[in-house]
Design a protein around this motif. Structure first.
Motif, mmCIF file in Angstrom:
data_model
loop_
_atom_site.group_PDB
_atom_site.id
_atom_site.type_symbol
_atom_site.label_atom_id
_atom_site.label_comp_id
_atom_site.label_asym_id
_atom_site.label_seq_id
_atom_site.Cartn_x
_atom_site.Cartn_y
_atom_site.Cartn_z
ATOM 1 N N THR A 19 11.880 -25.327 -43.732
ATOM 2 C CA THR A 19 11.811 -24.594 -44.802
ATOM 3 C C THR A 19 12.305 -22.821 -44.448
ATOM 4 O OG1 THR A 19 9.687 -25.515 -45.500
ATOM 5 C CG2 THR A 19 10.150 -23.309 -46.419
ATOM 6 N N GLY B 250 1.442 -34.414 -49.208
ATOM 7 C CA GLY B 250 2.041 -34.299 -47.923
ATOM 8 C C GLY B 250 3.454 -34.866 -47.966
ATOM 9 N N ASN B 251 4.107 -34.533 -47.122
ATOM 10 C CA ASN B 251 5.551 -35.249 -47.003
ATOM 11 C C ASN B 251 5.535 -35.835 -45.457
ATOM 12 O OD1 ASN B 251 5.823 -32.872 -45.506
ATOM 13 N ND2 ASN B 251 7.472 -32.092 -46.814
ATOM 14 N N GLU C 89 2.530 -19.475 -48.971
ATOM 15 C CA GLU C 89 3.061 -20.109 -50.206
ATOM 16 C C GLU C 89 2.338 -19.806 -51.467
ATOM 17 O OE1 GLU C 89 6.225 -22.890 -48.109
ATOM 18 O OE2 GLU C 89 4.430 -23.784 -49.250
ATOM 19 N N VAL D 110 4.996 -37.277 -51.031
ATOM 20 C CA VAL D 110 6.254 -37.023 -51.876
ATOM 21 C C VAL D 110 6.896 -35.923 -51.359
ATOM 22 C CG1 VAL D 110 5.478 -37.913 -54.075
ATOM 23 C CG2 VAL D 110 5.239 -35.529 -53.650
ATOM 24 N N GLN D 111 8.215 -35.646 -51.499
ATOM 25 C CA GLN D 111 8.999 -34.628 -51.180
ATOM 26 C C GLN D 111 9.445 -33.890 -52.328
ATOM 27 O OE1 GLN D 111 9.646 -32.934 -48.118
ATOM 28 N NE2 GLN D 111 10.495 -31.428 -49.732
ATOM 29 N N GLY E 123 1.818 -21.343 -40.413
ATOM 30 C CA GLY E 123 0.960 -21.805 -41.989
ATOM 31 C C GLY E 123 1.808 -21.354 -43.038
ATOM 32 N N LEU E 124 2.939 -21.810 -43.130
ATOM 33 C CA LEU E 124 3.724 -21.315 -44.511
ATOM 34 C C LEU E 124 3.150 -21.825 -45.925
ATOM 35 C CD1 LEU E 124 7.375 -21.761 -43.602
ATOM 36 C CD2 LEU E 124 6.126 -19.720 -44.055
ATOM 37 N N THR E 125 2.235 -22.932 -45.807
ATOM 38 C CA THR E 125 1.541 -23.403 -47.068
ATOM 39 C C THR E 125 0.714 -22.225 -47.389
ATOM 40 O OG1 THR E 125 0.166 -24.836 -45.607
ATOM 41 C CG2 THR E 125 2.134 -25.818 -46.590
ATOM 42 N N VAL F 47 -1.666 -28.972 -49.477
ATOM 43 C CA VAL F 47 -0.123 -29.245 -49.150
ATOM 44 C C VAL F 47 0.149 -29.246 -47.617
ATOM 45 C CG1 VAL F 47 2.052 -28.764 -49.681
ATOM 46 C CG2 VAL F 47 0.325 -28.252 -51.443
ATOM 47 N N SER F 48 0.479 -30.298 -47.056
ATOM 48 C CA SER F 48 0.599 -30.240 -45.606
ATOM 49 C C SER F 48 1.146 -31.615 -45.090
ATOM 50 C CB SER F 48 -0.192 -29.835 -44.799
ATOM 51 O OG SER F 48 -1.392 -29.767 -45.094
ATOM 52 N N THR G 64 10.202 -23.871 -53.927
ATOM 53 C CA THR G 64 8.926 -23.971 -53.791
ATOM 54 C C THR G 64 7.884 -22.752 -54.284
ATOM 55 O OG1 THR G 64 9.275 -24.950 -51.720
ATOM 56 C CG2 THR G 64 7.015 -24.393 -52.186
ATOM 57 N N GLY H 156 7.864 -26.597 -41.750
ATOM 58 C CA GLY H 156 7.954 -25.220 -41.746
ATOM 59 C C GLY H 156 9.285 -24.640 -41.427
#
Ligand code: UDP
Length: 418
Positions: free
Chosen positions: A57, A264-265, A324, A293-294, A319-321, A233-234, A205, A54
């Protein structure tokens, strides 16, 4: 000094004005006024990774938005070998409540790598913002002429006492400390401020995606869409509880058919991610897809197409996911932890859970009830529009930066010709 060409063809910066349809003209005018007072101020941010997680991001978008408003905001990333990042990841875990063996050798590696970065980091800014524990000790190597702010993003609700005592020695040297939530406040001499993160609705995103692009992204990764998608997603990190997600999904599958996609990345400052990813991959089957993956457009497509997004964290700085997915009007089932509790109001714009059976029950309930998904999703989008867009974050930073007696303020207030 070489100067940036103004608006070379084909490139454009998002400015505060672009947010007008979302936040209204009054808010835009207010933020512009605050930015104008700091126009020309030179600010630098320092963190430890350019992508994954995050902090990166936020910095990707916030630094550009600040520059678009005339505040010369830089972003530097410290360099470190894997042993350095293995130590700082252990620190991250311990700050969130884990154990750590804080040996002399670990402290030596940590402090010496930060010293090496300090030598290469020539700072002559009006304000310095240091993010998270990795670059925290930089401050001791500078004769300070500007305010230094430590911006800590982690969940500090249960910090390991031994580690905090050690790090506090550095934190005490700062002029101000910013945490995401009031409950992360610590006993410290510098003033503490609480600023929640935010998302950029125009970033890859989060921007609107046509159905055809969503379908193309999912096809690219062989994600079938014949069944409803349950998505998390994390980063592959134990605090995100990916195993809890798989267990909850399996439990839910006894009653509903669906597919789980866990994406995840692995950030460059997070050496544990790969091992966690590999251990999860053994559970891959026809209904459970696990990918590392990114690809921000893929994240966007998944968060939009998902029937339900999970973020079953047991600790979560913010927790930006969650933000989003909420922005996309997708109902989120979040762990009752850290910043997630400040975004989701249980039953109003999502659900909060503590256990695997609770998460499973909410998955079943949501998959069976399209009107409920629509109601929670609409509430979620509105929550983000009101409270979690990047302009609100920028305004809080402008207020904070504008409150210091910096060289910049002194220059700006000096009589003309003086
Ligand atoms: N992210 C991503 N790809 C992934 C996983 C995460 O681009 O596979 C992004 C995600 O969209 C979000 C950020 O990384 O912007 C994660 O931020 P968050 O606050 O949720 O968690 P952190 O990783 O900082 O603990």
């Amino acid at each position: 000094m070489d100067t940036l060409l103004a608006g070379p063809a084909g490139f454009a910066l998002t400015s505060v004005d672009a947010y007008e349809p979302l936040i209204g003209s009054e808010a835009v005018a207010r933020i512009r006024r605050k930015a104008d007072r700091l126009r020309g101020m030179h600010v630098v941010n320092v963190n430890s990774t350019y992508y994954g997680g995050g902090v990166a991001t936020i910095l990707s978008s916030l630094t550009l938005l600040m520059n678009a408003a005339g505040i010369r905001t830089g972003w530097r990333v410290i360099q470190g070998r894997p042993d350095f990042f293995s130590i700082t990841k252990k620190m991250h875990n311990a700050l969130q409540g884990g154990e750590i063996n804080l040996s002399r050798i670990k402290r030596e590696i940590y402090e010496s790598v930060v010293f090496e970065n300090a030598v290469r980091m020539h700072l002559a800014h009006d304000a310095v913002i240091i993010h998270d524990p990795q670059p925290l000790p930089l401050i001791r190597h500078f004769r300070r002429q500007a305010p230094w702010i430590w911006r800590c993003h982690v969940d500090l609700s249960h910090p390991n006492a031994e580690l905090w005592a050690y790090l506090a020695g550095f934190v005490e040297q700062y002029d101000a400390v910013v945490f995401s939530l009031p409950e992360y406040a610590q006993k410290l001499t510098p003033p503490q401020r609480f600023i929640m993160p935010a998302i950029d609705p125009f970033a890859t995103t989060n921007r609107d995606l046509p159905e055809s692009e969503i379908a193309a992204r999912l096809k690219h990764y062989d994600i079938p869409t014949d069944l409803p998608l349950v998505v998390q997603v994390s980063r592959f990190d134990k605090w995100k509880d990916p195993q809890g997600v798989i267990d909850a999904f399996r439990l839910a599958r006894r009653e509903v058919d669906a597919r789980l996609v866990l994406v995840g990345n692995v950030a460059t400052d997070d050496p544990e991610g790969q091992a966690i990813f590999e251990s999860l991959c053994r559970q891959h089957d026809d209904r459970i897809r696990i990918l590392s993956v990114q690809d921000s457009a893929f994240v966007n497509a998944l968060q939009r197409r998902a029937a339900v997004v999970l973020q079953k964290s047991t600790r979560e700085g913010f927790g930006l996911t969650v933000t989003e997915a909420m922005w996309k009007g997708t109902p989120v089932i979040g762990g009752r932890a850290g910043g997630i509790r400040h975004q989701i109001e249980d039953g109003v714009n999502g659900f909060l859970v503590e256990t695997v059976p609770q998460a499973a029950a909410r998955i079943v309930q949501l998959l069976a009830d399209a009107p409920l998904r629509a109601r929670l999703g609409a509430g979620a989008r509105e929550t983000v529009r009101e409270r979690f867009l990047m302009t609100r974050l920028m305004e809080e930073w402008l207020d904070l930066l504008g409150g210091f007696e910096t060289r910049f303020q002194l220059r700006a207030n000096a009589p003309a010709g003086g």
